[in-house]
Motif scaffolding. Structure first.
Motif, mmCIF file in Angstrom:
data_model
loop_
_atom_site.group_PDB
_atom_site.id
_atom_site.type_symbol
_atom_site.label_atom_id
_atom_site.label_comp_id
_atom_site.label_asym_id
_atom_site.label_seq_id
_atom_site.Cartn_x
_atom_site.Cartn_y
_atom_site.Cartn_z
ATOM 1 N N ALA A 1 53.609 70.222 13.242
ATOM 2 C CA ALA A 1 52.486 70.997 13.787
ATOM 3 C C ALA A 1 51.509 70.129 14.575
ATOM 4 C CB ALA A 1 51.764 71.723 12.660
ATOM 5 N N ASN A 2 51.387 68.848 14.223
ATOM 6 C CA ASN A 2 50.424 68.001 14.933
ATOM 7 C C ASN A 2 50.821 67.746 16.381
ATOM 8 O OD1 ASN A 2 52.528 66.342 14.210
ATOM 9 N ND2 ASN A 2 51.247 64.639 13.574
ATOM 10 N N ASP B 1 53.096 76.658 22.884
ATOM 11 C CA ASP B 1 54.289 76.315 22.107
ATOM 12 C C ASP B 1 54.595 77.419 21.105
ATOM 13 O OD1 ASP B 1 54.731 73.879 23.315
ATOM 14 O OD2 ASP B 1 53.880 72.685 21.679
ATOM 15 N N CYS B 2 55.848 77.485 20.701
ATOM 16 C CA CYS B 2 56.252 78.408 19.648
ATOM 17 C C CYS B 2 56.533 77.618 18.379
ATOM 18 C CB CYS B 2 57.480 79.207 20.078
ATOM 19 S SG CYS B 2 57.070 80.432 21.356
ATOM 20 N N MET B 3 56.310 78.284 17.246
ATOM 21 C CA MET B 3 56.421 77.625 15.952
ATOM 22 C C MET B 3 57.361 78.399 15.031
ATOM 23 S SD MET B 3 54.091 75.225 16.456
ATOM 24 C CE MET B 3 53.916 74.504 14.846
ATOM 25 N N HIS B 4 57.974 77.658 14.121
ATOM 26 C CA HIS B 4 58.818 78.231 13.080
ATOM 27 C C HIS B 4 58.255 77.785 11.741
ATOM 28 C CE1 HIS B 4 62.340 79.421 10.793
ATOM 29 N NE2 HIS B 4 62.371 78.217 10.272
ATOM 30 N N LEU C 1 55.267 74.042 9.341
ATOM 31 C CA LEU C 1 55.399 74.536 10.716
ATOM 32 C C LEU C 1 56.058 73.492 11.601
ATOM 33 C CD1 LEU C 1 51.991 76.314 11.392
ATOM 34 C CD2 LEU C 1 54.189 77.349 10.846
ATOM 35 N N GLU C 2 56.968 73.958 12.438
ATOM 36 C CA GLU C 2 57.666 73.094 13.372
ATOM 37 C C GLU C 2 57.655 73.730 14.760
ATOM 38 O OE1 GLU C 2 61.341 71.020 11.491
ATOM 39 O OE2 GLU C 2 61.350 73.130 10.884
ATOM 40 N N VAL C 3 57.535 72.902 15.782
ATOM 41 C CA VAL C 3 57.625 73.375 17.157
ATOM 42 C C VAL C 3 59.086 73.687 17.464
ATOM 43 C CG1 VAL C 3 57.300 72.761 19.586
ATOM 44 C CG2 VAL C 3 55.624 72.025 17.881
ATOM 45 N N TYR D 1 46.033 78.049 11.009
ATOM 46 C CA TYR D 1 46.690 76.951 10.298
ATOM 47 C C TYR D 1 45.797 75.733 10.452
ATOM 48 C CZ TYR D 1 49.789 73.058 9.276
ATOM 49 O OH TYR D 1 50.321 71.902 8.746
ATOM 50 N N THR D 2 45.365 75.162 9.340
ATOM 51 C CA THR D 2 44.540 73.961 9.397
ATOM 52 C C THR D 2 45.308 72.798 8.804
ATOM 53 O OG1 THR D 2 43.501 74.481 7.267
ATOM 54 C CG2 THR D 2 42.347 75.217 9.251
ATOM 55 N N GLN D 3 45.084 71.621 9.383
ATOM 56 C CA GLN D 3 45.701 70.409 8.844
ATOM 57 C C GLN D 3 44.625 69.348 8.765
ATOM 58 O OE1 GLN D 3 49.707 69.378 9.933
ATOM 59 N NE2 GLN D 3 49.088 67.270 10.282
ATOM 60 N N SER D 4 44.569 68.691 7.622
ATOM 61 C CA SER D 4 43.593 67.622 7.444
ATOM 62 C C SER D 4 44.164 66.568 6.512
ATOM 63 C CB SER D 4 42.278 68.171 6.878
ATOM 64 O OG SER D 4 42.499 68.761 5.621
ATOM 65 N N GLY D 5 43.592 65.391 6.604
ATOM 66 C CA GLY D 5 43.975 64.314 5.708
ATOM 67 C C GLY D 5 45.235 63.576 6.102
#
Length: 100
Positions: free
Chosen positions: A18-19, A25-28, A39-41, A82-86
């Motif tokens: 996801a980063n 882009d599309c995600m799976h 999540l993957e591109v 969708y949040t990503q941290s750390g």
């Protein structure tokens, strides 16, 4: 020689995370876990494409309410956050269902 192969393998497997996602882009979703959806591109013409990225916003968003408010302001028509941290760089993805 083995270390070089492992590093290249790690780079290749991480480039679809996801980063690396960008607007359009599309995600799976690779997992049913809400805590770690994996999540993957993917290519938008792929049968795996489930979501489309409407916005990617840098920063930390500690609540779903704050993330949703930011997506409302930046990405009209979003359906999911969708949040990503750390894990290096904190960010928020505003997503909608991908129409096939």
């Amino acid at each position: 020689m083995v270390l070089v192969g492992a590093a290249i393998g790690a780079f290749i497997s991480s480039r679809d995370d996801a980063n690396t996602a960008a607007v359009g882009d599309c995600m799976h979703r690779g997992s049913t876990s809400d805590d770690n959806p994996d999540l993957e591109v993917v290519e938008c013409n792929s049968s795996d494409a489930q979501y489309e990225v409407l916005a990617k916003i840098d920063g930390s968003f500690l609540s779903d309410t704050l993330a949703s408010s930011k997506c409302e302001a930046e990405a009209k028509g979003f359906q999911y956050v969708y949040t990503q941290s750390g894990d290096g760089k904190d960010f928020l993805l505003c997503l909608k269902d991908h129409k096939k």
